[in-house]
Motif scaffolding. Structure first.
Motif, PDB file in Angstrom:
ATOM      1  N   PHE A  74       0.823  -1.206   0.000  1.00  0.00           N
ATOM      2  CA  PHE A  74       0.000   0.000   0.000  1.00  0.00           C
ATOM      3  C   PHE A  74       0.859   1.260   0.000  1.00  0.00           C
ATOM      4  O   PHE A  74       0.461   2.283  -0.551  1.00  0.00           O
ATOM      5  CB  PHE A  74      -0.942   0.019   1.198  1.00  0.00           C
ATOM      6  N   MET A  75       2.033   1.192   0.637  1.00  0.00           N
ATOM      7  CA  MET A  75       2.910   2.361   0.628  1.00  0.00           C
ATOM      8  C   MET A  75       3.245   2.751  -0.817  1.00  0.00           C
ATOM      9  O   MET A  75       3.136   3.920  -1.196  1.00  0.00           O
ATOM     10  CB  MET A  75       4.209   2.062   1.377  1.00  0.00           C
ATOM     11  N   LEU A  76       3.621   1.765  -1.608  1.00  0.00           N
ATOM     12  CA  LEU A  76       3.969   2.035  -3.001  1.00  0.00           C
ATOM     13  C   LEU A  76       2.725   2.233  -3.858  1.00  0.00           C
ATOM     14  O   LEU A  76       2.701   3.083  -4.749  1.00  0.00           O
ATOM     15  CB  LEU A  76       4.805   0.880  -3.546  1.00  0.00           C
ATOM     16  N   GLY A  77       1.664   1.448  -3.593  1.00  0.00           N
ATOM     17  CA  GLY A  77       0.447   1.545  -4.393  1.00  0.00           C
ATOM     18  C   GLY A  77      -0.313   2.829  -4.166  1.00  0.00           C
ATOM     19  O   GLY A  77      -0.688   3.526  -5.119  1.00  0.00           O
ATOM     20  N   HIS A  78      -0.538   3.177  -2.888  1.00  0.00           N
ATOM     21  CA  HIS A  78      -1.255   4.424  -2.584  1.00  0.00           C
ATOM     22  C   HIS A  78      -0.394   5.636  -2.888  1.00  0.00           C
ATOM     23  O   HIS A  78      -0.894   6.667  -3.364  1.00  0.00           O
ATOM     24  CB  HIS A  78      -1.685   4.448  -1.113  1.00  0.00           C
ATOM     25  N   GLY A  79       0.896   5.528  -2.573  1.00  0.00           N
ATOM     26  CA  GLY A  79       1.784   6.671  -2.822  1.00  0.00           C
ATOM     27  C   GLY A  79       1.846   7.032  -4.289  1.00  0.00           C
ATOM     28  O   GLY A  79       1.702   8.202  -4.658  1.00  0.00           O
ATOM     29  N   SER A  80       2.060   6.014  -5.147  1.00  0.00           N
ATOM     30  CA  SER A  80       2.101   6.291  -6.586  1.00  0.00           C
ATOM     31  C   SER A  80       0.704   6.541  -7.134  1.00  0.00           C
ATOM     32  O   SER A  80       0.510   7.381  -8.015  1.00  0.00           O
ATOM     33  CB  SER A  80       2.746   5.122  -7.328  1.00  0.00           C
ATOM     34  N   GLY A  81      -0.296   5.809  -6.598  1.00  0.00           N
ATOM     35  CA  GLY A  81      -1.657   5.935  -7.116  1.00  0.00           C
ATOM     36  C   GLY A  81      -2.225   7.324  -6.960  1.00  0.00           C
ATOM     37  O   GLY A  81      -2.868   7.860  -7.877  1.00  0.00           O
ATOM     38  N   ALA A 100       4.192   4.904 -11.906  1.00  0.00           N
ATOM     39  CA  ALA A 100       3.697   3.532 -11.917  1.00  0.00           C
ATOM     40  C   ALA A 100       4.839   2.531 -12.093  1.00  0.00           C
ATOM     41  O   ALA A 100       4.932   1.532 -11.371  1.00  0.00           O
ATOM     42  CB  ALA A 100       2.660   3.358 -13.032  1.00  0.00           C
ATOM     43  N   SER A 101       5.717   2.782 -13.038  1.00  0.00           N
ATOM     44  CA  SER A 101       6.822   1.865 -13.330  1.00  0.00           C
ATOM     45  C   SER A 101       7.792   1.768 -12.163  1.00  0.00           C
ATOM     46  O   SER A 101       8.230   0.676 -11.772  1.00  0.00           O
ATOM     47  CB  SER A 101       7.563   2.331 -14.592  1.00  0.00           C
ATOM     48  N   THR A 106      10.075  -1.375  -7.635  1.00  0.00           N
ATOM     49  CA  THR A 106      10.489  -1.243  -6.241  1.00  0.00           C
ATOM     50  C   THR A 106       9.792  -2.286  -5.378  1.00  0.00           C
ATOM     51  O   THR A 106      10.400  -2.863  -4.465  1.00  0.00           O
ATOM     52  CB  THR A 106      10.178   0.172  -5.718  1.00  0.00           C
ATOM     53  N   ALA A 107       8.518  -2.561  -5.654  1.00  0.00           N
ATOM     54  CA  ALA A 107       7.778  -3.578  -4.909  1.00  0.00           C
ATOM     55  C   ALA A 107       8.407  -4.960  -5.076  1.00  0.00           C
ATOM     56  O   ALA A 107       8.497  -5.734  -4.118  1.00  0.00           O
ATOM     57  CB  ALA A 107       6.322  -3.611  -5.364  1.00  0.00           C
ATOM     58  N   LEU A 108       8.859  -5.278  -6.280  1.00  0.00           N
ATOM     59  CA  LEU A 108       9.517  -6.560  -6.511  1.00  0.00           C
ATOM     60  C   LEU A 108      10.785  -6.682  -5.655  1.00  0.00           C
ATOM     61  O   LEU A 108      11.048  -7.737  -5.061  1.00  0.00           O
ATOM     62  CB  LEU A 108       9.880  -6.707  -7.983  1.00  0.00           C
ATOM     63  N   LYS A 234       6.557   0.367 -17.809  1.00  0.00           N
ATOM     64  CA  LYS A 234       7.658   0.158 -18.750  1.00  0.00           C
ATOM     65  C   LYS A 234       8.974   0.091 -17.978  1.00  0.00           C
ATOM     66  O   LYS A 234       9.256   0.977 -17.163  1.00  0.00           O
ATOM     67  CB  LYS A 234       7.733   1.313 -19.750  1.00  0.00           C
ATOM     68  N   PRO A 235       9.783  -0.940 -18.219  1.00  0.00           N
ATOM     69  CA  PRO A 235      11.099  -1.007 -17.565  1.00  0.00           C
ATOM     70  C   PRO A 235      11.942   0.242 -17.804  1.00  0.00           C
ATOM     71  O   PRO A 235      12.680   0.673 -16.917  1.00  0.00           O
ATOM     72  CB  PRO A 235      11.745  -2.250 -18.192  1.00  0.00           C
ATOM     73  N   SER A 236      11.807   0.841 -18.980  1.00  0.00           N
ATOM     74  CA  SER A 236      12.604   2.026 -19.314  1.00  0.00           C
ATOM     75  C   SER A 236      12.207   3.244 -18.478  1.00  0.00           C
ATOM     76  O   SER A 236      12.965   4.208 -18.384  1.00  0.00           O
ATOM     77  CB  SER A 236      12.444   2.372 -20.796  1.00  0.00           C
ATOM     78  N   MET A 237      11.013   3.170 -17.851  1.00  0.00           N
ATOM     79  CA  MET A 237      10.527   4.303 -17.038  1.00  0.00           C
ATOM     80  C   MET A 237      10.799   4.093 -15.549  1.00  0.00           C
ATOM     81  O   MET A 237      10.298   4.842 -14.713  1.00  0.00           O
ATOM     82  CB  MET A 237       9.029   4.502 -17.271  1.00  0.00           C
ATOM     83  N   PHE A 238      11.564   3.049 -15.219  1.00  0.00           N
ATOM     84  CA  PHE A 238      11.955   2.813 -13.829  1.00  0.00           C
ATOM     85  C   PHE A 238      13.046   3.818 -13.463  1.00  0.00           C
ATOM     86  O   PHE A 238      14.224   3.629 -13.747  1.00  0.00           O
ATOM     87  CB  PHE A 238      12.451   1.380 -13.667  1.00  0.00           C
ATOM     88  N   ARG A 239      12.612   4.906 -12.833  1.00  0.00           N
ATOM     89  CA  ARG A 239      13.523   5.998 -12.532  1.00  0.00           C
ATOM     90  C   ARG A 239      13.339   6.461 -11.083  1.00  0.00           C
ATOM     91  O   ARG A 239      12.582   7.396 -10.801  1.00  0.00           O
ATOM     92  CB  ARG A 239      13.266   7.179 -13.476  1.00  0.00           C
ATOM     93  N   PRO A 240      14.012   5.813 -10.152  1.00  0.00           N
ATOM     94  CA  PRO A 240      13.859   6.185  -8.739  1.00  0.00           C
ATOM     95  C   PRO A 240      14.568   7.478  -8.390  1.00  0.00           C
ATOM     96  O   PRO A 240      15.542   7.505  -7.645  1.00  0.00           O
ATOM     97  CB  PRO A 240      14.474   4.987  -8.009  1.00  0.00           C
ATOM     98  N   SER A 241      14.106   8.569  -8.979  1.00  0.00           N
ATOM     99  CA  SER A 241      14.708   9.880  -8.727  1.00  0.00           C
ATOM    100  C   SER A 241      14.235  10.422  -7.382  1.00  0.00           C
ATOM    101  O   SER A 241      13.291   9.913  -6.767  1.00  0.00           O
ATOM    102  CB  SER A 241      14.307  10.859  -9.831  1.00  0.00           C
ATOM    103  N   LYS A 242      14.898  11.469  -6.931  1.00  0.00           N
ATOM    104  CA  LYS A 242      14.544  12.103  -5.663  1.00  0.00           C
ATOM    105  C   LYS A 242      13.108  12.606  -5.699  1.00  0.00           C
ATOM    106  O   LYS A 242      12.358  12.470  -4.722  1.00  0.00           O
ATOM    107  CB  LYS A 242      15.501  13.262  -5.378  1.00  0.00           C
ATOM    108  N   GLN A 243      12.690  13.157  -6.832  1.00  0.00           N
ATOM    109  CA  GLN A 243      11.334  13.687  -6.958  1.00  0.00           C
ATOM    110  C   GLN A 243      10.291  12.575  -6.827  1.00  0.00           C
ATOM    111  O   GLN A 243       9.288  12.722  -6.135  1.00  0.00           O
ATOM    112  CB  GLN A 243      11.175  14.381  -8.310  1.00  0.00           C
ATOM    113  N   ILE A 244      10.547  11.430  -7.484  1.00  0.00           N
ATOM    114  CA  ILE A 244       9.592  10.327  -7.452  1.00  0.00           C
ATOM    115  C   ILE A 244       9.539   9.709  -6.050  1.00  0.00           C
ATOM    116  O   ILE A 244       8.457   9.446  -5.517  1.00  0.00           O
ATOM    117  CB  ILE A 244       9.967   9.263  -8.502  1.00  0.00           C
TER     118      ILE A 244
END
Length: 467
Positions: A74-81, A100-101, A106-108, A234-244
């Protein structure tokens, strides 16, 4: 139709469709999904209860482990959702896809870490969650498969929330219902002597397989069948930046802390109960699982309207946002009150469906009645938290979570167990939710007034009037 066209169409739907019609179309699939989840949890309780009292007690212990996985999911789902919904509300599809990506992958990773850590410390972990020595073998057998499925369960929660927050509640429902029905079918086959006779391990195995099937459905929908949803992974959109990370954590951490504090409360409750023997532990586990049904209904109403709240908050349509809340509060409270009365007056027959032991039925009925009295106030509290999360007000969600558990419910467990040994434990949630529900009403009234002043002349179509 391009992605931008689909996004614009969804925006019009969220901001112009009459409120009763839209609320029911969003909440009904979410509630059905929650109910199916509750039913397969009850199926685990029923079939494992056919083995022994100790095996039945394991269900309540492993519930805490599943709550931990749900908290992180839920942390990742609600946070991104919440961000996805607000991004779509401002018609920024690229930002929604990035969030979303990143949350999915990150959940995996988190799920894999939990699997490794949990399997290495399994017996000690189960004892920490409140197991007794007699319950421990069953709890370990059940929990082993749940831990193996941790990455799958967490990533499924993220994908489910992505679909719900973009307004595709029916797609989210299909995945959860498919997994839930499969779990119910597999339970007797894996657990009972006439099947594979795996006992408590069979319940974990059934849950693992059913969640895998649900995860595959979500995977195909969001990865392969692009075009059916507004957001894809999309795997290419996996970008764990500070903003995200900051955006997801701002809403997601308060949501996860709320669930982790629920685990803390359940652990303390189980440890208190275990001091009185295996029968009370088994009875408490059954009562908790039964109480999950109205609990999930209340949560379903709250989560079902989140995309609608987010879209209209972002677009500045505060009057429509407020009407959405009021309409949902009326129908959800009415439904929850009906369920509460049914559970109160039919406590013994309901508990006896799972175990025929007279001692367990007596304990369980007393616990169930105590839990039931919290439900109307819990309903209001969930709706308030849904509004806060939808609007990105993570701090309010965090404060409510801390007040509910640390300030109110956990101290109430200690005090009520001292005043009314064992039986007082079931009323701690009622005390906490009564106070917090009152606070939630006050905070919401002030918040809506402030937002209405800031948006002095919001647009509301004539078709949206809700009586």
């Amino acid at each position: 139709m391009t992605s931008d066209d689909r996004s614009a169409l969804q925006f019009r739907r969220m901001t112009e469709t009459p409120i009763p019609q839209l609320v029911l179309s969003l909440a009904a699939p979410t509630i059905l999904s929650m109910l199916i989840t509750s039913i397969y949890n009850l199926a685990d309780t029923f079939f494992v209860g056919q083995i022994s009292t100790s095996a039945s007690g394991a269900v309540g212990i492993v519930s805490s482990l599943m709550a931990i996985l749900q908290a992180l999911g839920f942390m990742l789902g609600h946070g991104s959702g919440s961000i996805i919904s607000r991004s779509l509300g401002s018609q920024n599809t690229d930002a929604a896809t990035r969030f979303a990506s990143t949350s999915f992958f990150t959940a995996l990773v988190f799920g894999g870490i939990i699997t490794a850590a949990g399997l290495l410390t399994l017996p000690d972990f189960m004892m920490l969650l409140g197991s007794t020595e007699t319950i421990l073998p069953h709890a370990c057998a059940y929990a082993r498969y749940i831990l193996l499925a941790a990455p799958i369960m967490m990533s499924s929660l993220v994908m489910n929330n992505i679909l719900r927050y973009e307004g595709k509640a029916s797609f989210a429902m299909i995945g959860l219902v498919t997994g839930g029905v499969l779990n119910i079918v597999l339970d007797p086959i894996f657990i009972l002597p006439w099947g594979l006779n795996l006992g408590a391990a069979g319940a974990g195995c059934a849950t693992c397989l059913s969640n895998t099937v649900a995860c595959l459905y979500f995977f195909v929908l969001l990865f392969v069948k692009r075009g059916k949803t507004y957001v894809c992974i999309k795997p290419s959109m996996f970008r764990p930046s500070k903003q995200i990370v900051k955006g997801v954590c701002g809403v997601g951490i308060p949501a996860s802390i709320q669930n982790l504090l629920n685990v803390t409360g359940m652990t303390i409750l189980n440890n208190f109960t275990s001091a009185y023997g295996s029968d009370p532990v088994a009875a408490m586990g059954i009562a908790q699982r039964v109480n999950i049904v109205p609990f999930q209904i209340a949560m379903g109403f709250s989560q079902g309207i989140m995309p609608l709240i987010s879209y209209n908050y972002t677009s500045g349509n505060i009057k429509r946002m407020k009407k959405t809340f009021m309409f949902t509060a009326k129908i959800s409270l009415g439904f929850i009150l009906a369920v509460m009365l049914t559970f109160v007056f039919a406590a013994e027959p309901i508990i006896s469906m799972f175990m025929k032991n007279e001692s367990i039925v007596a304990y369980g009925a007393a616990f169930q009645r105590g839990f039931c009295f919290a439900l109307p106030f819990l309903c209001i509290d969930f709706l308030a938290l849904g509004v806060f999360q939808s609007c990105g007000m993570g701090m309010k969600s965090f404060i409510f979570a801390v007040v509910r558990k640390i300030v109110l419910e956990i101290p109430a467990l200690f005090v009520l167990n001292w005043l009314f040994p064992l039986y007082g434990l079931a009323y701690a949630q009622f005390v906490a939710e009564l106070i917090l529900g009152t606070i939630a009403v006050v905070v919401l009234v002030r918040m809506f007034r402030r937002l209405e002043r800031e948006h002095a002349a919001p647009y509301v179509s004539d078709s949206e009037s809700v009586k």
